[in-house]
Design an enzyme around this catalytic site. Structure first.
Site, PDB file in Angstrom:
ATOM      1  N   LYS A 120      39.362  42.140  21.965  1.00  0.00           N
ATOM      2  CA  LYS A 120      40.194  42.205  23.175  1.00  0.00           C
ATOM      3  C   LYS A 120      41.172  43.376  23.089  1.00  0.00           C
ATOM      4  O   LYS A 120      41.398  44.090  24.059  1.00  0.00           O
ATOM      5  CB  LYS A 120      40.951  40.882  23.329  1.00  0.00           C
ATOM      6  CG  LYS A 120      41.326  40.577  24.734  1.00  0.00           C
ATOM      7  CD  LYS A 120      41.683  39.107  24.920  1.00  0.00           C
ATOM      8  CE  LYS A 120      40.455  38.244  25.140  1.00  0.00           C
ATOM      9  NZ  LYS A 120      40.745  36.829  25.241  1.00  0.00           N
ATOM     10  N   ASN A 178      46.556  27.393  36.435  1.00  0.00           N
ATOM     11  CA  ASN A 178      46.207  26.907  35.088  1.00  0.00           C
ATOM     12  C   ASN A 178      47.425  26.206  34.490  1.00  0.00           C
ATOM     13  O   ASN A 178      48.470  26.115  35.131  1.00  0.00           O
ATOM     14  CB  ASN A 178      45.727  28.073  34.206  1.00  0.00           C
ATOM     15  CG  ASN A 178      46.796  29.128  34.056  1.00  0.00           C
ATOM     16  OD1 ASN A 178      47.876  28.860  33.540  1.00  0.00           O
ATOM     17  ND2 ASN A 178      46.523  30.340  34.521  1.00  0.00           N
ATOM     18  N   LYS A 231      44.642  25.737  57.057  1.00  0.00           N
ATOM     19  CA  LYS A 231      44.173  24.770  56.063  1.00  0.00           C
ATOM     20  C   LYS A 231      42.682  24.467  56.287  1.00  0.00           C
ATOM     21  O   LYS A 231      42.273  24.211  57.424  1.00  0.00           O
ATOM     22  CB  LYS A 231      45.009  23.493  56.206  1.00  0.00           C
ATOM     23  CG  LYS A 231      44.701  22.469  55.164  1.00  0.00           C
ATOM     24  CD  LYS A 231      45.515  21.212  55.367  1.00  0.00           C
ATOM     25  CE  LYS A 231      44.951  20.122  54.479  1.00  0.00           C
ATOM     26  NZ  LYS A 231      45.352  18.791  54.899  1.00  0.00           N
ATOM     27  N   LYS A 256      41.009  46.216  25.919  1.00  0.00           N
ATOM     28  CA  LYS A 256      42.154  46.344  26.830  1.00  0.00           C
ATOM     29  C   LYS A 256      42.979  47.597  26.551  1.00  0.00           C
ATOM     30  O   LYS A 256      43.822  47.975  27.340  1.00  0.00           O
ATOM     31  CB  LYS A 256      43.052  45.115  26.715  1.00  0.00           C
ATOM     32  CG  LYS A 256      42.323  43.821  27.031  1.00  0.00           C
ATOM     33  CD  LYS A 256      43.055  42.986  28.026  1.00  0.00           C
ATOM     34  CE  LYS A 256      42.293  41.710  28.313  1.00  0.00           C
ATOM     35  NZ  LYS A 256      42.797  40.983  29.455  1.00  0.00           N
ATOM     36  N   PRO A 299      43.212  41.972  39.328  1.00  0.00           N
ATOM     37  CA  PRO A 299      43.472  43.149  38.478  1.00  0.00           C
ATOM     38  C   PRO A 299      43.935  42.693  37.101  1.00  0.00           C
ATOM     39  O   PRO A 299      44.631  41.690  36.976  1.00  0.00           O
ATOM     40  CB  PRO A 299      44.610  43.869  39.211  1.00  0.00           C
ATOM     41  CG  PRO A 299      45.229  42.834  40.085  1.00  0.00           C
ATOM     42  CD  PRO A 299      44.144  41.845  40.429  1.00  0.00           C
ATOM     43  N   ASP A 300      43.508  43.411  36.069  1.00  0.00           N
ATOM     44  CA  ASP A 300      43.949  43.086  34.707  1.00  0.00           C
ATOM     45  C   ASP A 300      45.230  43.883  34.438  1.00  0.00           C
ATOM     46  O   ASP A 300      45.182  45.106  34.239  1.00  0.00           O
ATOM     47  CB  ASP A 300      42.845  43.446  33.705  1.00  0.00           C
ATOM     48  CG  ASP A 300      43.154  42.911  32.317  1.00  0.00           C
ATOM     49  OD1 ASP A 300      44.330  43.012  31.881  1.00  0.00           O
ATOM     50  OD2 ASP A 300      42.246  42.391  31.661  1.00  0.00           O
ATOM     51  N   ILE A 301      46.365  43.190  34.445  1.00  0.00           N
ATOM     52  CA  ILE A 301      47.670  43.858  34.347  1.00  0.00           C
ATOM     53  C   ILE A 301      47.822  44.534  32.985  1.00  0.00           C
ATOM     54  O   ILE A 301      48.241  45.690  32.884  1.00  0.00           O
ATOM     55  CB  ILE A 301      48.805  42.830  34.571  1.00  0.00           C
ATOM     56  CG1 ILE A 301      48.602  42.148  35.930  1.00  0.00           C
ATOM     57  CG2 ILE A 301      50.172  43.484  34.479  1.00  0.00           C
ATOM     58  CD1 ILE A 301      49.416  40.880  36.120  1.00  0.00           C
ATOM     59  N   PHE A 316      48.410  38.917  24.713  1.00  0.00           N
ATOM     60  CA  PHE A 316      48.096  37.658  24.044  1.00  0.00           C
ATOM     61  C   PHE A 316      46.598  37.405  24.179  1.00  0.00           C
ATOM     62  O   PHE A 316      45.983  37.871  25.132  1.00  0.00           O
ATOM     63  CB  PHE A 316      48.857  36.488  24.696  1.00  0.00           C
ATOM     64  CG  PHE A 316      50.207  36.255  24.098  1.00  0.00           C
ATOM     65  CD1 PHE A 316      51.265  37.093  24.418  1.00  0.00           C
ATOM     66  CD2 PHE A 316      50.431  35.202  23.222  1.00  0.00           C
ATOM     67  CE1 PHE A 316      52.520  36.888  23.864  1.00  0.00           C
ATOM     68  CE2 PHE A 316      51.674  34.989  22.660  1.00  0.00           C
ATOM     69  CZ  PHE A 316      52.717  35.838  22.983  1.00  0.00           C
TER      70      PHE A 316
END
Ligand code: CTP
Length: 451
Positions: free
Chosen positions: A362, A232, A310, A366, A327-329, A348
């Site tokens: 959130k 991203n 490749k 979380k 995984p959501d750290i 954030f």
């Protein structure tokens, strides 16, 4: 070249102050935004009303204005600019700058800034040639201040010689030249180790001495095959600025960063990772710590099965990529066992609408303590840009109440400094506990860089 640049124009007292009005117009014509600070004697030459009308912003002139300080403190004012321009720079203001005085708003913003400063001197020829002014100019040049002018010519006082302020277009050219070839950043004279020592001695300092903090930053790269990846647009600017600000406040910081083109911040232990899973491992290897700030834009998904070779164009159909969730750290750290959970877990939220509502949801899903919500909608320029508009959503651990604080738009460095202050405030209120002790060794897979 000046489009989108934020210029803080400091106007000091002198006949040439009228030329500052034209300078504001020329800068705004070129797409820059101009915010103005006037010294007390500048009021004798131009009115705050004309300056405010031309700049399209209020004029800052008092160090002791409760309203100004509540809306935008003098420190933020000086840091929330890309450049400070002093025009006209009187002999008196140059002397105060050279001496490091902070006896009014103009001198204070110049002392508090970490941004380049360009001065356009204007004064009587004898004052310009006086050994005291010569000394001050030499000192300011040594400190990194750049100068435009003064020009030679007839002076308002009837004398002839150097001392006339450079014309507005020449000052604009000086500003453009400065942006094209910016001076190196001002050295941080207080090294993190010094800051820690100052704080430990109870002499002020940054207030985070002895605290261990992990910061995640940048994007992650999720490999598709040996040459391709999913990524991203995160630049890492905000996360890196936070790591630097926490270190400057005395904390022992581990920065776990995805691939970015920024240098490692000085005084920060930086661990370079590629993927979300590597970032996850690096963070958990460093627990327990006192706080974790998750500023990374972690890729939500990776390719379920990474190809060993490749991928080749074969047959008529393009390959189908099956994704698996990363995984959501942030959530994993916020909900880990009490022994390892940091006292403060901060995330954030990048949102494009209903910013505070989504951020509050959130925070709850979380399980973290604070969320810095930022608007990353089209046109905000937050991703990859230099400024940020933050809404700090906090949950009070004892009452479970949510409080929201709206911060004005400011540079990412100013956001980092404000967050470091808020974190220091949090720890000064929480009961003292021994600093977290690092556990375990690091994975050899991770490249670790020690300053
Ligand atoms: N985060 C993380 N690990 C992930 C995903 C996100 O640590 N795998 C952290 C980020 O560093 C950030 C916060 O979680 O602090 C953002 O949460 P996320 O759910 O990714 O928010 P958005 O990207 O805003 O996603 P969405 O709105 O799509 O839920």
């Amino acid at each position: 070249m000046l489009h989108g640049k934020r210029i803080l124009l400091v106007i000091s007292g002198g006949i040439a102050a009228y030329k500052a009005l034209e300078l504001i117009r020329r800068l705004r014509e070129r797409g820059a935004s101009v915010r103005c600070v006037m010294s007390k004697s500048a009021h004798q030459f131009v009115t705050p009303l004309s300056v405010a009308a031309l700049s399209g912003d209020k004029v800052y002139d008092s160090l002791f204005s409760l309203t100004d300080e509540a809306e935008m403190g003098h420190i933020e004012l000086s840091r929330d600019a890309d450049l400070l321009v002093v025009a006209p720079a009187s002999a008196d203001l140059l002397a105060r700058m050279a001496g490091g005085l902070a006896d009014d708003m103009a001198a204070t913003v110049l002392l508090a800034t970490d941004k380049p400063v360009l001065a356009a001197p204007a004064m009587n020829v004898r004052m310009w040639l006086h050994p005291a002014t010569r000394r001050n100019i030499a000192q300011l040049k040594k400190d990194g201040v750049r100068f435009v002018g003064p020009d030679d010519g007839d002076m308002a006082c009837g004398e002839y010689g150097p001392g006339r302020m450079a014309e507005p277009l020449a000052i604009v050219a000086g500003i453009e030249a400065l942006f094209a070839d910016p001076p190196p950043p001002a050295p941080l004279l207080l090294r993190p180790a010094d800051a820690r020592a100052v704080a430990a001695n109870g002499n002020g300092g940054g207030g985070l001495a002895g605290r261990r903090i992990i910061v995640t930053s940048g994007p992650t790269h999720e490999p598709i095959d040996p040459v391709r990846y999913i990524a991203n647009r995160s630049s890492g600017k905000q996360g890196h600025a936070i790591a630097a600000a926490l270190a400057a406040a005395g904390a022992e910081v581990t920065l776990v960063t995805g691939p970015v083109s920024l240098p490692d911040p000085a005084g920060v232990k930086t661990v370079h990772v590629e993927s979300a899973r590597d970032m996850f491992s690096a963070c958990f290897l460093d627990l327990p710590v006192d706080a974790v700030i998750c500023a990374a834009a972690v890729a939500d998904w990776r390719v379920a099965v990474e190809a060993d070779q490749k991928l080749k164009k074969a047959g008529d159909e393009p390959p189908v990529l099956r994704l698996a969730e990363n995984p959501d750290i942030l959530r994993a750290i916020a909900t880990t066992d009490a022994r390892r959970r940091p006292a403060l877990v901060v995330g954030f939220a990048a949102e494009t609408e209903a910013v505070v509502d989504y951020a509050t949801k959130k925070l709850k899903t979380k399980g973290c303590d604070w969320i810095l919500a930022n608007d990353v909608g089209a046109g905000t320029g937050t991703f990859g840009g230099d400024s940020n508009t933050i809404h700090l959503v906090r949950r009070d651990g004892a009452t479970d109440r949510i409080a929201v604080e709206h911060w004005p738009t400011m540079s990412k460095a100013a956001v980092a400094a404000k967050l470091a202050d808020a974190i220091a405030g949090f720890f000064s209120r929480s009961p003292a506990k021994p600093p977290a002790v690092k556990s375990g060794a690091r994975s050899s897979k991770l490249k670790e860089v020690r300053p």
